[in-house]
Structures are given as C-alpha cells and as structure tokens.
Design a protein around this motif. Sequence first.
Motif, PDB file in Angstrom:
ATOM      1  N   GLY A 225     -42.985   0.107  13.145  1.00  0.00           N
ATOM      2  CA  GLY A 225     -43.510  -0.435  11.897  1.00  0.00           C
ATOM      3  C   GLY A 225     -44.742  -1.293  12.057  1.00  0.00           C
ATOM      4  N   GLY A 226     -45.354  -1.250  13.236  1.00  0.00           N
ATOM      5  CA  GLY A 226     -46.556  -2.037  13.479  1.00  0.00           C
ATOM      6  C   GLY A 226     -46.249  -3.453  13.952  1.00  0.00           C
ATOM      7  N   THR A 227     -47.148  -4.373  13.651  1.00  0.00           N
ATOM      8  CA  THR A 227     -47.050  -5.748  14.156  1.00  0.00           C
ATOM      9  C   THR A 227     -45.782  -6.459  13.684  1.00  0.00           C
ATOM     10  N   LEU A 228     -45.392  -6.255  12.437  1.00  0.00           N
ATOM     11  CA  LEU A 228     -44.209  -6.933  11.906  1.00  0.00           C
ATOM     12  C   LEU A 228     -42.960  -6.582  12.702  1.00  0.00           C
ATOM     13  N   THR A 229     -42.710  -5.305  12.910  1.00  0.00           N
ATOM     14  CA  THR A 229     -41.505  -4.908  13.648  1.00  0.00           C
ATOM     15  C   THR A 229     -41.600  -5.312  15.125  1.00  0.00           C
ATOM     16  N   LYS A 230     -42.802  -5.387  15.644  1.00  0.00           N
ATOM     17  CA  LYS A 230     -42.950  -5.852  17.018  1.00  0.00           C
ATOM     18  C   LYS A 230     -42.474  -7.294  17.164  1.00  0.00           C
ATOM     19  N   TRP A 231     -42.835  -8.146  16.209  1.00  0.00           N
ATOM     20  CA  TRP A 231     -42.386  -9.542  16.254  1.00  0.00           C
ATOM     21  C   TRP A 231     -40.870  -9.626  16.089  1.00  0.00           C
ATOM     22  N   VAL A 232     -40.324  -8.807  15.212  1.00  0.00           N
ATOM     23  CA  VAL A 232     -38.865  -8.788  15.021  1.00  0.00           C
ATOM     24  C   VAL A 232     -38.169  -8.395  16.322  1.00  0.00           C
ATOM     25  N   TYR A 233     -38.681  -7.371  16.985  1.00  0.00           N
ATOM     26  CA  TYR A 233     -38.100  -6.926  18.255  1.00  0.00           C
ATOM     27  C   TYR A 233     -38.270  -7.987  19.343  1.00  0.00           C
ATOM     28  N   PHE A 234     -39.416  -8.651  19.343  1.00  0.00           N
ATOM     29  CA  PHE A 234     -39.664  -9.684  20.349  1.00  0.00           C
ATOM     30  C   PHE A 234     -38.597 -10.773  20.265  1.00  0.00           C
ATOM     31  N   PHE A 235     -38.358 -11.294  19.063  1.00  0.00           N
ATOM     32  CA  PHE A 235     -37.380 -12.371  18.906  1.00  0.00           C
ATOM     33  C   PHE A 235     -35.953 -11.865  19.157  1.00  0.00           C
ATOM     34  N   ALA A 236     -35.660 -10.641  18.711  1.00  0.00           N
ATOM     35  CA  ALA A 236     -34.321 -10.086  18.931  1.00  0.00           C
ATOM     36  C   ALA A 236     -34.061  -9.904  20.425  1.00  0.00           C
ATOM     37  N   SER A 237     -35.049  -9.416  21.155  1.00  0.00           N
ATOM     38  CA  SER A 237     -34.899  -9.222  22.589  1.00  0.00           C
ATOM     39  C   SER A 237     -34.740 -10.555  23.306  1.00  0.00           C
ATOM     40  N   PHE A 238     -35.483 -11.559  22.847  1.00  0.00           N
ATOM     41  CA  PHE A 238     -35.367 -12.885  23.456  1.00  0.00           C
ATOM     42  C   PHE A 238     -33.975 -13.472  23.205  1.00  0.00           C
ATOM     43  N   ILE A 239     -33.464 -13.300  21.988  1.00  0.00           N
ATOM     44  CA  ILE A 239     -32.111 -13.778  21.673  1.00  0.00           C
ATOM     45  C   ILE A 239     -31.086 -13.096  22.575  1.00  0.00           C
TER      46      ILE A 239
ATOM     47  N   LEU B 278     -43.032  -6.565  27.246  1.00  0.00           N
ATOM     48  CA  LEU B 278     -43.552  -5.209  27.076  1.00  0.00           C
ATOM     49  C   LEU B 278     -43.813  -4.850  25.621  1.00  0.00           C
ATOM     50  N   VAL B 279     -43.175  -5.561  24.690  1.00  0.00           N
ATOM     51  CA  VAL B 279     -43.397  -5.293  23.260  1.00  0.00           C
ATOM     52  C   VAL B 279     -44.881  -5.426  22.920  1.00  0.00           C
ATOM     53  N   PHE B 280     -45.526  -6.445  23.471  1.00  0.00           N
ATOM     54  CA  PHE B 280     -46.935  -6.702  23.148  1.00  0.00           C
ATOM     55  C   PHE B 280     -47.863  -6.350  24.310  1.00  0.00           C
ATOM     56  N   GLU B 281     -47.445  -5.421  25.154  1.00  0.00           N
ATOM     57  CA  GLU B 281     -48.283  -5.032  26.294  1.00  0.00           C
ATOM     58  C   GLU B 281     -49.676  -4.556  25.868  1.00  0.00           C
ATOM     59  N   PRO B 282     -49.814  -3.639  24.882  1.00  0.00           N
ATOM     60  CA  PRO B 282     -51.161  -3.175  24.526  1.00  0.00           C
ATOM     61  C   PRO B 282     -52.057  -4.308  24.047  1.00  0.00           C
TER      62      PRO B 282
END
Length: 388
Positions: free
Chosen positions: A351-365, A52-56
């Motif tokens: 924070g845009g794309t950068l924070t989205k990637w951070v959240y993606f990896f954190a959620s996966f962990i 869902l982080v990258f849904e849009p």
Amino acid sequence: MTMEKTIGLKEKKRTARSRPSWLRRFNDWFHLWIGIAAGIPVIIICLTGCLLVFEPEITAMSRSWWNVEIPAGGQPLPPSALREKVVAQLPGMQIRRLWYYGEGKAVKITPDNSNSLLFANPYTGKLLAMQDHEDVFHFIEEGHTNLWLPREIGHQVVSWVTAVFLILTITGIVLWWPKKWNAREMKQALTIQWKAKFKRVNYDLHNVLGFYSLLIALIMTLTGLIMGFQFVNKTVMQMLGAKPRSKEISAIQPGPEAVPATIEGRVDMIFKLVTTEMGEYNRDQISIHFPKDDAKSIYACTDMHHGSWRELNFDRNTLALLSSSQTKVAEDTPAGWMRRSNYALHVGAIGGTLTKWVYFFASFICATLPVTGFIVWFGKQRKKPSRK
C-alpha cells in the motif's frame, strides 16, 4: 451422607470446575516454553525485518549521486548504448543486466564477471559509482533469511521459527481473550495502564500491543511460510485455483514484423516496446537482460508498483511474447496475483508508504514480545513462595 462428606464432595467438584482443561494447559505451556526457546531467533528476524521495510528509501538517501539531472528531451539511452558507454569506461566488464529506476534516477548494472554493482547516468552513460554487492543491507537480509548461518541450514531454521511464531500468535490470542466481554474487561484488554507499576505496564505492552499487531503479524508470518516452504506455497496456490504450469513454452503474442538483425537491436526494441506500450505502471522503470549465448528468450520486468512487478519473456529470434510471461495485473487470476504480491504483502510495500510504516511498527512490536513475555514469566517466578 454426613455433613463433612457433603462439604468435601462440593469442594472436589468446585476444584474440578476451576482447574483449566488439558487443552488450555497445553496452550499456556506452549506459549511460555516454546516462546522462550524461539525468543532470540524471533527478535533477530523481526528487528532485521524492521530495517528491510525501508531498505529502498534508506539506500537512496545514502547515495549522493542517486538523483541525476534530466537533460532536454529527457530520454534515457537504450540498453545497448548505455552498455557500450559503460564498457568504454571499464574495459573487459561483461554486462548483461540493467535496471532503470525511472526518470532522474541512476541505472543499476550487475556485471557477470564482478562482485560489484555499477551505477550509471541513464542519459549520458557516465559511471557514477561502483559498490560492493554485499553492503550493510545484504548483511541485514542474511540475518533475516538465514540468521547468518549457511543458507542450507539457516533457511530451514528461519522457516520453522516462522511456523512456530504462527502458533505462538494463535496461543497468545487464547491467553488474551477476555473472560467476560464487559466494559471493564475490554478496557484492560485494549489499553495500557501507563500510570501503573512496571510489572503491569510490561504485562500490557506484551498483551495489548501483541493484540494490536496481530493482523499484520499473521500476514507477515503466512507470507513468510509461503516463501519458506514449497508445500505451503503449492497448497496456497491450489486453494486459489492455480493450474499446473505447462512445460511447453509457446508464443502468446506475435512479435513485430521487422526484427533487428543483432541481439543488441532486439534488446533495444523490447526496451522501447515495454516502456511505451506494454507497461501499465511506472513505465520508465524496467529491468532488462541481454540473453546468454544459449538462452532462447530475452527477459524484461515491468509494472514495478508497490513491491509488485510483471515478468516478461520474449522469443530471442522473433521477439514474440512467450507463455512463460506473467499476464497483465488487471487480468491476473487470484493465484497469479498472490504469486506477484506475496513479497509486497510480506514487506508492507503493498500500500505504499502508509503500509510500510504500519509494518515497521508491527514488526518492532513482534520483536519486543519475547522480551516482555520473559519479564512477565520471570516476575511470576519471583512471586512463588519457596518450598521448605
């Protein structure tokens, strides 16, 4: 006192000192057994959260018609004209809600008498696509928010699992905390020994990656609790200085001197006012609604930026801005900022794309922690000698 008694007394004292306190034993028990019990829901919530982080972005990429050609002049049709052209192509369609996604992007239309979403060219009104509202991301979101259970049950389950995960995060930090803050202990606590045996690598994946994802995990969990429990939401807002909302709605900004006679003309005027004057961020992105017959106000949403937005309500007759509207971003209170930013903080859009990637990896962990934690526990069980 004999030598044997002295030695026995020293042994008892040493044993008492080496035995963990009841608080530490409870911490370990909770982290293990409650972690195992909540493991599967946590995995589902975190993995669906990753997607869902990258849904849009994923949704836009899957739509070949999403980007449209910008004609000379580049001005989109006002809501009434766009609605008229779409209804001409789909007679009988009842359209009130339109979402302009900005320059060169399709407009999303949500009809009142259909489960489908309509997408149209904002410059010509040509219908581009008609899609079922319940797409794959709707299915993923149902898993994230309700675990695919009935909403009345699933929402409560997810909220309580989120609360449990918050406690698991805290107990995990207690387990991770180095006994001594020297170079050797810190290296073990902060690095993964990739060349070690599987058991050690798995332990590090659980321990070390869990620590590195801690801050984001706490943010996701706390913002999830704000959405999940009304009393948490109320408490946080009160701590940030929120004042009780007045039930009486009044005008806080006068409307224009000349107000169109028709509701279509009024909606078009609000559309122009918001996209040219009132909007502060991404002015060309706006969601606007034609009011129902019994509605006293006209709704518009602007300032869509990094997962946040500003909701506006206008008097149906005078087009005066009403007190039920949100204030400007720069003028907002801490409580108001939290209300409008909680979702962005939860999904990483803040924070845009950068924070989205951070959240993606954190959620996966976070999704891997129940798995690696179970393997750690299972390995220890196999080590225990059998009792005869």
